[in-house]
Design a protein around this motif. Structure first.
Motif, PDB file in Angstrom:
ATOM      1  N   GLY A 281      -7.787   0.777   1.535  1.00  0.00           N
ATOM      2  CA  GLY A 281      -7.313  -0.411   0.843  1.00  0.00           C
ATOM      3  C   GLY A 281      -5.873  -0.342   0.353  1.00  0.00           C
ATOM      4  O   GLY A 281      -5.012   0.283   0.992  1.00  0.00           O
ATOM      5  N   TYR A 282      -5.623  -0.989  -0.801  1.00  0.00           N
ATOM      6  CA  TYR A 282      -4.275  -1.195  -1.326  1.00  0.00           C
ATOM      7  C   TYR A 282      -3.488   0.110  -1.449  1.00  0.00           C
ATOM      8  O   TYR A 282      -2.352   0.224  -0.969  1.00  0.00           O
ATOM      9  N   GLU A 283      -4.103   1.123  -2.080  1.00  0.00           N
ATOM     10  CA  GLU A 283      -3.386   2.388  -2.311  1.00  0.00           C
ATOM     11  C   GLU A 283      -2.991   3.044  -0.994  1.00  0.00           C
ATOM     12  O   GLU A 283      -1.890   3.591  -0.859  1.00  0.00           O
ATOM     13  N   ALA A 284      -3.912   2.974  -0.017  1.00  0.00           N
ATOM     14  CA  ALA A 284      -3.625   3.588   1.286  1.00  0.00           C
ATOM     15  C   ALA A 284      -2.490   2.846   1.994  1.00  0.00           C
ATOM     16  O   ALA A 284      -1.627   3.473   2.625  1.00  0.00           O
ATOM     17  N   GLY A 285      -2.474   1.514   1.846  1.00  0.00           N
ATOM     18  CA  GLY A 285      -1.403   0.719   2.457  1.00  0.00           C
ATOM     19  C   GLY A 285      -0.051   1.081   1.885  1.00  0.00           C
ATOM     20  O   GLY A 285       0.932   1.271   2.619  1.00  0.00           O
ATOM     21  N   VAL A 286       0.006   1.181   0.550  1.00  0.00           N
ATOM     22  CA  VAL A 286       1.252   1.543  -0.124  1.00  0.00           C
ATOM     23  C   VAL A 286       1.707   2.946   0.304  1.00  0.00           C
ATOM     24  O   VAL A 286       2.887   3.185   0.602  1.00  0.00           O
ATOM     25  N   LYS A 287       0.759   3.861   0.372  1.00  0.00           N
ATOM     26  CA  LYS A 287       1.084   5.247   0.746  1.00  0.00           C
ATOM     27  C   LYS A 287       1.624   5.308   2.178  1.00  0.00           C
ATOM     28  O   LYS A 287       2.587   6.035   2.457  1.00  0.00           O
ATOM     29  N   LEU A 288       0.998   4.508   3.056  1.00  0.00           N
ATOM     30  CA  LEU A 288       1.407   4.533   4.465  1.00  0.00           C
ATOM     31  C   LEU A 288       2.858   4.057   4.626  1.00  0.00           C
ATOM     32  O   LEU A 288       3.668   4.741   5.266  1.00  0.00           O
TER      33      LEU A 288
END
Lengths: 178, 427
Positions: free
Chosen positions: B351-358
């Motif tokens: 989700g959101y956190e993974a998108g930001v990290k990517l």
């Protein structure tokens, strides 16, 4: 003669060859397309003769107007017809009475009369239908591109600059066959 | 030499661009000037009266910009074009020419977010009312047509999801309604799709994207397909009624099948003022010379990246019409047979956190709010372009918390994949 599509070489040949152009149906109203054509062709050094019985004896864009083709006082190379397709027959019949004969009968955009074209071609007169000589000249010389209009012409030869900065002529090589 | 018409690649290089008449310069000169000297008073009057072709002032025409206009008109198969400052300016110009206050137009609900904003908010101030429709639903489209409808608008390949619309179906509805079909062809470009061949009457572009292709110049363009009969319709007074600005001239009568482009120029651009800079026109026209080569590489790279992502265990889903598994694949095969473009989205697990990290972990892909650059680009819409929306609105707009948008560039595809691989490993 196929009148669906004309090669650029055919159109350029005509515009290069003719010097005197009678414009049948020329208007003195400065926002009418027929006035535009008269004015533009004059600017390209053609001897333009407006034909309009309602305006004879007066000038259109500086050119003297005649009441009919047969009234014109000098030989005419090309007759440009600003009348509807049906009325074009009568104009062609009158044009074919001229002596000497015109070299070209030209019918404007949206004007087409195949029967009249056959009559003219039988006498060796070239015919163009459903085209505008102003647009064709501007297309072949490159000026029309200044208005963002597709010329459908590509060339590795520079346009021929006429007098001034913003006037082109049509004599140059383009990609053949267009 | 044959009598055949020049091919697409030949037009991309030559259309509009003969050697300069004054100097013989073979590259298109940058006419960085505001005004043009008149030959004489009579010629000046003829130019102002639209009786002659020529240049007065760069807000209205410019010889460098004209090369770009003729080139895009030729590539799209249109009769004429008008280049302006941006894709948004192109849309403004089109609707300014078509609509009166109180009129409606129908737009696909799958559009670039900037266009959704423009139609929903700025256009409302002019009294132009947008009616949103899911254009996958033919009945909904037909039911949306009313007596006030003046145009239908869609994107041939919609940003960001890469959704393909059945243009011919929409064209039939537009013809039955007697209104022009406007197609935004920005993501497809005429190399992949020529909307005119499927019934479009007007084509618009943001030239800022793949047409220019190098992420260096803003620009937009309006292409007149020459297919709509404004006089017969009589519902578009800018074209079919005498214009007081030009002593009662009727533009559709005077300019025939390129009257729409002329009207957008001499009534729209002249008064609205969103002119493109000649320097930008030069850069975009130069970019277009390599459009066929670039677009094929964009598409080939995008398909390889999409296939690789689809098989990756940290990826939930991939939405790319070039994939056989995509719901739009059949339409893409019909309308975009050479490739489905290079902009698409995928969902990352986490989700959101993974998108930001990517997007924070890429080293080659640039984290920017743009598409259609030679460089590969990445963005996480939920944390950037769509962050003002509620969670529900984000999901409806295709910008849910897990969504990542890519615009795949023309680098070596192994390097693009390697960068995504190391960034996904950071999650």
């Amino acid at each position: 003669m196929n009148h669906e599509r004309y090669d650029d070489t055919y159109i350029r040949g005509i515009l290069d060859e003719v010097k005197t152009i009678a414009v049948v149906g020329a208007s003195a109203n400065t926002v009418r397309p027929s006035y535009f054509v008269v004015k533009y062709l004059i600017s390209k050094d053609y001897d333009v003769i407006p034909v309009n019985p309602g305006h004879s004896g007066r000038e259109i864009a500086g050119a003297m107007t005649f009441a009919s083709l047969t009234d014109i006082d000098r030989p005419v190379d090309m007759v440009d017809i600003f009348r509807n397709s049906e009325a074009a027959m009568g104009v062609v019949e009158e044009a074919l009475e001229l002596d000497p004969l015109p070299k070209v009968i030209w019918m404007q955009l949206s004007v087409r009369n195949d029967e009249a074209a056959k009559l003219a071609e039988a006498k060796g007169v070239k015919v163009v239908m459903n085209r505008c000589p102003k647009i064709e000249y501007a297309r072949l010389c490159g000026e029309i591109g200044w208005a963002g209009v597709a010329s459908n012409v590509i060339s590795a030869r520079k346009p021929k600059l006429q007098q001034g900065f913003q006037r082109f002529g049509i004599n140059r090589h383009t990609k053949a066959g267009q | 030499m044959s009598s055949n018409q020049p091919g697409f690649s030949t037009l991309a290089i030559h259309a509009g661009a003969a050697p300069d008449a004054a100097t013989g310069a073979r590259a298109t000169p940058i006419y960085q000037t505001t005004a043009f000297a008149f030959d004489d008073v009579d010629q000046a009057a003829a130019l102002f009266g639209l009786q002659a072709f020529g240049n007065i002032y760069t807000r209205i025409t410019n010889p460098t910009t004209a090369v770009l206009e003729e080139r895009v008109a030729a590539l799209e198969g249109g009769t004429a074009a008008l280049a302006v400052a941006s894709g948004h300016a192109a849309q403004l110009g089109v609707f300014h020419t078509l609509l009166q206050p109180g009129d409606e137009f129908i737009a696909s609900n799958r559009l670039y977010g900037g266009s959704i904003n423009q139609f929903n908010h700025s256009f409302k101030n002019f009294g132009w009312n947008v009616v949103w429709v899911d254009m996958a639903d033919e009945e909904a489209l037909k039911n949306a047509v009313s007596g006030k409808t003046k145009a239908i608008f869609l994107e041939s390949l919609a940003n960001p999801g890469g959704v393909v619309i059945d243009i011919e179906m929409v064209s039939k509805v537009a013809k039955a309604a007697g209104v022009p079909l406007i197609v935004d062809n920005t993501l497809a470009t005429p190399y992949l799709c020529r909307p005119i061949e499927h019934g479009a009457d007007i084509v618009v572009h943001s030239l800022t994207k793949f047409m220019g292709g190098h992420g260096n110049s803003m620009g937009g363009i309006i292409v007149d397909c020459g297919t709509f009969d404004w006089i017969a319709s009589g519902r578009y007074p800018m074209l079919s009624e005498p214009r007081p600005e030009y002593q009662g001239m009727v533009l559709a009568e005077t300019f025939g099948n390129f009257a729409f482009a002329i009207a957008c120029r001499v009534l729209g651009l002249r008064d609205l003022g969103a002119a493109i800079s000649p320097f930008n026109a030069f850069l975009i026209a130069t970019g277009i010379e390599t459009l066929p080569l670039r677009m094929q590489k964009h598409c080939d790279n995008a398909l390889a990246v999409a296939e690789w992502l689809e098989a990756h265990d940290k990826v939930e889903w991939v939405q790319y019409a070039g994939l056989a598994s995509d719901p739009c694949h059949a339409l893409a095969q019909k309308y975009l047979p050479k490739g489905a473009g290079s902009v698409f989205t995928f969902g990352v697990k986490g989700g959101y956190e993974a998108g930001v990290k990517l997007v924070s972990s890429t080293g080659l892909l640039s984290h920017v709010a743009n598409i259609g650059d030679a460089k590969s680009l990445i963005i996480h819409p939920a944390s950037t372009t769509h962050r003002q929306l509620t969670d529900e609105q984000k999901t409806a707009a295709g910008a849910g918390p897990e969504v990542v948008r890519l615009s795949i560039g023309i680098e070596d595809v192994a390097d693009i994949i390697a960068d995504l691989e190391q960034a996904l490993a950071e999650i």
